[in-house]
Design an enzyme around this catalytic site. Structure first.
Site, mmCIF file in Angstrom:
data_model
loop_
_atom_site.group_PDB
_atom_site.id
_atom_site.type_symbol
_atom_site.label_atom_id
_atom_site.label_comp_id
_atom_site.label_asym_id
_atom_site.label_seq_id
_atom_site.Cartn_x
_atom_site.Cartn_y
_atom_site.Cartn_z
ATOM 1 N N SER A 86 0.694 -1.082 -0.030
ATOM 2 C CA SER A 86 -0.050 -0.011 -0.020
ATOM 3 C C SER A 86 0.922 1.220 -0.044
ATOM 4 O O SER A 86 0.387 2.363 -0.534
ATOM 5 C CB SER A 86 -0.945 0.183 1.210
ATOM 6 O OG SER A 86 -0.001 0.100 2.433
ATOM 7 N N LYS A 89 1.243 4.392 6.906
ATOM 8 C CA LYS A 89 0.415 5.272 5.950
ATOM 9 C C LYS A 89 1.260 6.584 5.890
ATOM 10 O O LYS A 89 1.825 6.989 6.744
ATOM 11 C CB LYS A 89 -1.141 5.462 5.965
ATOM 12 C CG LYS A 89 -1.977 4.128 6.111
ATOM 13 C CD LYS A 89 -1.833 3.580 4.885
ATOM 14 C CE LYS A 89 -2.861 2.172 4.891
ATOM 15 N NZ LYS A 89 -2.686 1.324 3.622
#
Length: 203
Positions: A47, A95
């Site tokens: 991701s 993230k």
């Protein structure tokens, strides 16, 4: 006057005592650094490609946010606020911080860019879909609540992030990832791209 055996033994004992003290202090310092300042994390998913690749290991500065604040552009590790990870997937995620409390994050402008507080952000590190200039597939606009963060993966077309799960409490942030340590060929300092993010105005 000859030196007695006890006199000769004293310097050796003093050396051994000092050596033991040094070793104990070094071990204690190492434990404290690992326990309270720096931790290593493994990257299990794609991701955050191409910034972070599967099986990378990163060091995380745990003084953020306990001592130093989280900033836009930081790559952060945070505890699962609930429902982000499936069974057996671990407890932590990584993230990039896109929106701080009070920020309005909007996607996308005519050039396919995110805007934060009306300021378009040029994210050179984002993996886009082939043939598209957009940094995300779908349009959205959100104002980040107090005490929360809006986070997104750099691999926007393969990242279940705040667009899916909502904001992340600042209190769930474990720390800021600052260097890739493994594999050796990937060693590098992680950039928050401050030249881009520091131009974003306050909300």
């Amino acid at each position: 006057m000859s030196e007695s055996s006890s006199d000769r033994a004293r310097p050796r004992w003093k050396f051994l005592r000092d050596l033991v003290v040094i070793v104990v202090v070094a071990l204690l310092a190492s434990f404290l650094v690992k326990a309270f300042l720096v931790r290593s994390f493994w990257i299990p998913s794609g991701s955050m490609q191409q910034t972070l690749m599967i099986d990378d290991r990163v060091l995380v500065n745990e003084l953020v946010p306990r001592v130093a604040p989280v900033r836009r552009g930081d790559v952060v590790v945070f505890r699962d606020p609930g429902g982000w990870l499936g069974p057996g997937m671990g407890d932590d995620l990584v993230k990039r911080v896109i929106g701080m409390p009070g920020d309005t994050v909007t996607c996308c402008d005519a050039q396919g860019r995110l805007s934060v507080n009306g300021h378009p952000v040029d994210e050179s590190y984002v993996v886009r879909s082939p043939g598209s200039d957009r940094v995300a597939a779908d349009d959205f606009s959100v104002t980040v609540p107090a005490g929360q963060l809006w986070v997104m993966g750099d691999n926007r077309y393969d990242s279940a992030d705040s667009r899916v799960h909502g904001t992340v409490p600042e209190s769930d942030v474990v720390g800021r990832a600052f260097v890739i340590t493994w594999p050796i060929g990937r060693w590098s300092v992680l950039s928050r791209h401050g030249d881009v993010w520091d131009a974003v105005p306050a909300p």
